[in-house]
Design a protein around this motif. Structure first.
Motif, PDB file in Angstrom:
ATOM      1  N   THR A   1      21.014   8.083  51.224  1.00 30.33           N
ATOM      2  CA  THR A   1      21.627   7.513  52.435  1.00 30.33           C
ATOM      3  C   THR A   1      22.014   6.069  52.097  1.00 30.33           C
ATOM      4  O   THR A   1      21.859   5.635  50.954  1.00 30.33           O
ATOM      5  CB  THR A   1      20.634   7.485  53.623  1.00 30.33           C
TER       6      THR A   1
ATOM      7  N   SER B   1      24.084   6.554  63.464  1.00 29.83           N
ATOM      8  CA  SER B   1      25.425   6.321  62.901  1.00 29.83           C
ATOM      9  C   SER B   1      25.539   6.622  61.421  1.00 29.83           C
ATOM     10  O   SER B   1      26.636   6.612  60.873  1.00 29.83           O
ATOM     11  CB  SER B   1      25.838   4.865  63.162  1.00 29.83           C
ATOM     12  N   SER B   2      24.420   6.869  60.738  1.00 29.42           N
ATOM     13  CA  SER B   2      24.535   7.224  59.310  1.00 29.42           C
ATOM     14  C   SER B   2      23.270   7.934  58.837  1.00 29.42           C
ATOM     15  O   SER B   2      22.286   8.052  59.567  1.00 29.42           O
ATOM     16  CB  SER B   2      24.807   5.980  58.451  1.00 29.42           C
TER      17      SER B   2
ATOM     18  N   THR C   1      15.760   9.530  49.876  1.00 32.94           N
ATOM     19  CA  THR C   1      16.848  10.365  50.407  1.00 32.94           C
ATOM     20  C   THR C   1      18.176   9.643  50.181  1.00 32.94           C
ATOM     21  O   THR C   1      18.235   8.413  50.322  1.00 32.94           O
ATOM     22  CB  THR C   1      16.626  10.611  51.928  1.00 32.94           C
TER      23      THR C   1
ATOM     24  N   ILE D   1      20.142   9.996  57.716  1.00 33.08           N
ATOM     25  CA  ILE D   1      19.309  11.050  58.300  1.00 33.08           C
ATOM     26  C   ILE D   1      19.642  11.227  59.788  1.00 33.08           C
ATOM     27  O   ILE D   1      19.724  12.346  60.294  1.00 33.08           O
ATOM     28  CB  ILE D   1      17.803  10.716  58.088  1.00 33.08           C
TER      29      ILE D   1
ATOM     30  N   GLY E   1      19.449   5.212  65.332  1.00 33.57           N
ATOM     31  CA  GLY E   1      19.905   5.239  63.927  1.00 33.57           C
ATOM     32  C   GLY E   1      20.806   6.423  63.667  1.00 33.57           C
ATOM     33  O   GLY E   1      20.765   7.033  62.599  1.00 33.57           O
TER      34      GLY E   1
ATOM     35  N   ARG F   1      21.534  -0.975  52.049  1.00 33.42           N
ATOM     36  CA  ARG F   1      21.219  -1.927  53.121  1.00 33.42           C
ATOM     37  C   ARG F   1      20.035  -2.810  52.756  1.00 33.42           C
ATOM     38  O   ARG F   1      19.909  -3.924  53.235  1.00 33.42           O
ATOM     39  CB  ARG F   1      20.839  -1.185  54.409  1.00 33.42           C
TER      40      ARG F   1
ATOM     41  N   ARG G   1      24.089   0.270  66.004  1.00 36.21           N
ATOM     42  CA  ARG G   1      24.941  -0.895  66.282  1.00 36.21           C
ATOM     43  C   ARG G   1      26.430  -0.591  66.135  1.00 36.21           C
ATOM     44  O   ARG G   1      27.254  -1.151  66.834  1.00 36.21           O
ATOM     45  CB  ARG G   1      24.585  -2.041  65.323  1.00 36.21           C
ATOM     46  N   SER G   2      26.794   0.305  65.197  1.00 35.14           N
ATOM     47  CA  SER G   2      28.212   0.487  64.833  1.00 35.14           C
ATOM     48  C   SER G   2      28.961   1.299  65.888  1.00 35.14           C
ATOM     49  O   SER G   2      28.977   2.540  65.844  1.00 35.14           O
ATOM     50  CB  SER G   2      28.319   1.212  63.488  1.00 35.14           C
TER      51      SER G   2
ATOM     52  N   ASN H   1      14.422   7.092  64.853  1.00 33.71           N
ATOM     53  CA  ASN H   1      14.787   7.259  63.446  1.00 33.71           C
ATOM     54  C   ASN H   1      15.273   5.952  62.821  1.00 33.71           C
ATOM     55  O   ASN H   1      15.122   5.752  61.614  1.00 33.71           O
ATOM     56  CB  ASN H   1      15.875   8.341  63.367  1.00 33.71           C
TER      57      ASN H   1
ATOM     58  N   TYR I   1       7.502  -3.161  54.106  1.00 30.64           N
ATOM     59  CA  TYR I   1       8.125  -1.894  54.521  1.00 30.64           C
ATOM     60  C   TYR I   1       7.066  -0.790  54.582  1.00 30.64           C
ATOM     61  O   TYR I   1       6.945  -0.081  55.595  1.00 30.64           O
ATOM     62  CB  TYR I   1       9.246  -1.495  53.553  1.00 30.64           C
TER      63      TYR I   1
ATOM     64  N   ASP J   1      21.921  -3.552  69.207  1.00 31.53           N
ATOM     65  CA  ASP J   1      21.041  -3.974  68.109  1.00 31.53           C
ATOM     66  C   ASP J   1      19.600  -3.873  68.607  1.00 31.53           C
ATOM     67  O   ASP J   1      19.181  -4.627  69.502  1.00 31.53           O
ATOM     68  CB  ASP J   1      21.379  -5.419  67.713  1.00 31.53           C
ATOM     69  N   LEU J   2      18.857  -2.954  68.026  1.00 31.43           N
ATOM     70  CA  LEU J   2      17.487  -2.697  68.505  1.00 31.43           C
ATOM     71  C   LEU J   2      16.510  -3.828  68.190  1.00 31.43           C
ATOM     72  O   LEU J   2      15.380  -3.817  68.677  1.00 31.43           O
ATOM     73  CB  LEU J   2      16.963  -1.387  67.904  1.00 31.43           C
TER      74      LEU J   2
ATOM     75  N   LYS K   1       5.607   1.371  57.875  1.00 34.69           N
ATOM     76  CA  LYS K   1       5.612   2.833  57.999  1.00 34.69           C
ATOM     77  C   LYS K   1       4.184   3.381  58.143  1.00 34.69           C
ATOM     78  O   LYS K   1       3.957   4.409  58.780  1.00 34.69           O
ATOM     79  CB  LYS K   1       6.340   3.456  56.814  1.00 34.69           C
TER      80      LYS K   1
HETATM   81  N1  NAP Z   1      16.701   7.002  52.713  1.00 38.96           N
HETATM   82  C1  NAP Z   1      15.449   7.015  52.284  1.00 38.96           C
HETATM   83  O1  NAP Z   1      15.177   7.069  51.057  1.00 38.96           O
HETATM   84  C2  NAP Z   1      14.308   7.013  53.288  1.00 38.96           C
HETATM   85  C3  NAP Z   1      13.035   7.341  52.819  1.00 38.96           C
HETATM   86  C4  NAP Z   1      11.981   7.345  53.727  1.00 38.96           C
HETATM   87  C5  NAP Z   1      12.181   7.033  55.053  1.00 38.96           C
HETATM   88  N2  NAP Z   1      13.420   6.702  55.478  1.00 38.96           N
HETATM   89  C6  NAP Z   1      13.584   6.352  56.894  1.00 38.96           C
HETATM   90  O2  NAP Z   1      14.584   7.159  57.485  1.00 38.96           O
HETATM   91  C7  NAP Z   1      15.142   6.484  58.609  1.00 38.96           C
HETATM   92  C8  NAP Z   1      16.657   6.592  58.562  1.00 38.96           C
HETATM   93  O3  NAP Z   1      17.127   5.868  57.436  1.00 38.96           O
HETATM   94  P1  NAP Z   1      18.345   6.383  56.525  1.00 38.96           P
HETATM   95  O4  NAP Z   1      17.805   6.658  55.188  1.00 38.96           O
HETATM   96  O5  NAP Z   1      19.111   7.422  57.227  1.00 38.96           O
HETATM   97  O6  NAP Z   1      19.145   5.005  56.385  1.00 38.96           O
HETATM   98  P2  NAP Z   1      20.598   4.555  56.845  1.00 38.96           P
HETATM   99  O7  NAP Z   1      21.628   5.504  56.375  1.00 38.96           O
HETATM  100  O8  NAP Z   1      20.678   3.121  56.399  1.00 38.96           O
HETATM  101  O9  NAP Z   1      20.524   4.628  58.445  1.00 38.96           O
HETATM  102  C9  NAP Z   1      19.851   3.663  59.217  1.00 38.96           C
HETATM  103  C10 NAP Z   1      20.287   3.807  60.666  1.00 38.96           C
HETATM  104  O10 NAP Z   1      19.601   2.815  61.449  1.00 38.96           O
HETATM  105  C11 NAP Z   1      20.559   2.066  62.203  1.00 38.96           C
HETATM  106  N3  NAP Z   1      20.137   0.674  62.339  1.00 38.96           N
HETATM  107  C12 NAP Z   1      19.856  -0.212  61.349  1.00 38.96           C
HETATM  108  N4  NAP Z   1      19.565  -1.408  61.870  1.00 38.96           N
HETATM  109  C13 NAP Z   1      19.651  -1.275  63.229  1.00 38.96           C
HETATM  110  C14 NAP Z   1      19.478  -2.153  64.323  1.00 38.96           C
HETATM  111  N5  NAP Z   1      19.149  -3.450  64.126  1.00 38.96           N
HETATM  112  N6  NAP Z   1      19.675  -1.695  65.565  1.00 38.96           N
HETATM  113  C15 NAP Z   1      20.035  -0.402  65.783  1.00 38.96           C
HETATM  114  N7  NAP Z   1      20.199   0.492  64.795  1.00 38.96           N
HETATM  115  C16 NAP Z   1      20.021   0.055  63.527  1.00 38.96           C
HETATM  116  C17 NAP Z   1      21.842   2.153  61.364  1.00 38.96           C
HETATM  117  O11 NAP Z   1      23.000   2.003  62.182  1.00 38.96           O
HETATM  118  P3  NAP Z   1      23.868   0.683  62.398  1.00 38.96           P
HETATM  119  O12 NAP Z   1      24.006  -0.024  61.101  1.00 38.96           O
HETATM  120  O13 NAP Z   1      25.146   1.217  62.953  1.00 38.96           O
HETATM  121  O14 NAP Z   1      23.109  -0.106  63.419  1.00 38.96           O
HETATM  122  C18 NAP Z   1      21.772   3.590  60.864  1.00 38.96           C
HETATM  123  O15 NAP Z   1      22.265   4.474  61.839  1.00 38.96           O
HETATM  124  C19 NAP Z   1      14.604   5.045  58.547  1.00 38.96           C
HETATM  125  O16 NAP Z   1      13.538   4.899  59.475  1.00 38.96           O
HETATM  126  C20 NAP Z   1      14.063   4.917  57.128  1.00 38.96           C
HETATM  127  O17 NAP Z   1      13.013   3.981  57.020  1.00 38.96           O
HETATM  128  C21 NAP Z   1      14.504   6.695  54.629  1.00 38.96           C
END
Ligand code: NAP
Length: 267
Positions: free
Chosen positions: A186, A10-11, A184, A13, A8, A191, A33-34, A86, A151, A59-60, A155
């Motif tokens: 993001t 590419s964007s 957070t 956290i 994860g 998505r 993936r990106s 992540n 979800y 794609d995981l 977790k």
């Molecule tokens: N943002 C929040 O409020 C929040 C709160 C609590 C926990 N979290 C957790 O923090 C972690 C990171 O999320 P984020 O907030 O940074 O979100 P994000 O910006 O949407 O990042 C998600 C990352 O996961 C990758 N990803 C998604 N689907 C994938 C797939 N099928 N195969 C491979 N990679 C994949 C995406 O890259 P590609 O699209 O390029 O594949 C991206 O790099 C997640 O586990 C999320 O549950 C987030």
């Protein structure tokens, strides 16, 4: 060559984490993936920080993705001495109205991919008697969350799995840490098709952290040998309170505003 494998990347956290680790002179293997984004990030980080940054665009959720990554690290002669699981996605709304395929896809990424990669690389870490695994859960891991039911459950799995593994692997000089971010800024919400109104229904007037803040707290937790890191002061209080307040009360509170946004009840 020793690397940190970060999913994860590419964007959000993950991207913040990639920069923070590169600044600390860690060689990186970025996974998402990106491909374009990973390529840009690798060039930027290796140029700025003088570390090796490689990537695998995959794609995981696809069957055998973990095996393909493992084979690739063997082929490239990379030793994964730190694994950061992540990558994760969310879904929100009335479970009955949701597409089953989306819910299962989320479970595949948040649980199956994380368990599979952990199994592959933890085995090697045990043979070397050293290594670090960091799994990213969420504040949602601490309590059932109506309208984000699957979800939050995914977790909660990550939390339970990671804490148990941390204890199992204590005699082997392996650090296993759980990171629980709260809301957070993001692409997570976008998505998950959570618009601004839905976000307000789920989070109220909660202030979001930045990815940088979350990663800083994770790094601090790692240095001070913590098993569970909850990022953000309000989230820390929430996690502590969650242990004392019955789930039935918490769920009524969470469902509060969310029900009118996500569910049409019969008159
Ligand atoms: N943002 C929040 O409020 C929040 C709160 C609590 C926990 N979290 C957790 O923090 C972690 C990171 O999320 P984020 O907030 O940074 O979100 P994000 O910006 O949407 O990042 C998600 C990352 O996961 C990758 N990803 C998604 N689907 C994938 C797939 N099928 N195969 C491979 N990679 C994949 C995406 O890259 P590609 O699209 O390029 O594949 C991206 O790099 C997640 O586990 C999320 O549950 C987030």
């Amino acid at each position: 060559m020793k690397v940190t494998l970060l999913t994860g990347a590419s964007s959000g956290i993950g991207e913040a984490w990639a920069e923070r680790l590169a600044a600390d002179k860690h060689n990186l293997l970025l996974v998402a993936r990106s491909e374009d984004k990973l390529q840009q990030l690798s060039t930027y980080l290796s140029g700025k920080y003088g570390v090796s940054v490689q990537y695998i665009a995959i794609d995981l959720t696809k069957p055998n993705a973990d095996w393909q990554i493992f084979e690739e690290t063997e082929k490239r002669k990379l030793t994964v001495d730190c694994l950061i699981n992540n990558a994760g996605i969310g879904t929100a709304g009335d479970f009955v109205a949701a597409e089953l395929a989306s819910e299962l896809n989320m479970i595949q990424l948040n649980i199956v991919a994380l368990v599979s990669l952990t199994h592959r690389y933890l085995k090697q870490m045990r043979e070397r008697n050293s290594g670090t695994v960091i799994n990213v859960a969420s504040m949602a891991a601490f309590m059932p969350a109506p309208f984000m039911a699957a979800y939050a459950a995914s977790k909660a799995f990550v939390k339970s799995f990671t804490e148990a593994l941390s204890e199992e692997n204590r005699p082997f000089n392996i650090r296993i840490m759980l990171l629980c971010p709260g809301a957070t800024e993001t692409r997570f919400f976008e998505r998950a098709n959570i618009n601004e109104q839905d976000k307000k229904a789920l989070l109220g007037n909660f202030t979001l952290q930045t990815s940088g803040m979350v990663v800083e707290e994770a790094m601090k937790g790692l240095k001070s040998n913590k098993t569970v890191v909850v990022s953000g002061f309000t989230n820390k209080i929430g996690a502590k309170l969650g242990a004392f307040i019955p789930n039935s009360v918490i769920m009524k509170f969470i469902a509060g505003n969310a029900r009118s946004t996500f569910q049409k009840t019969k008159a």
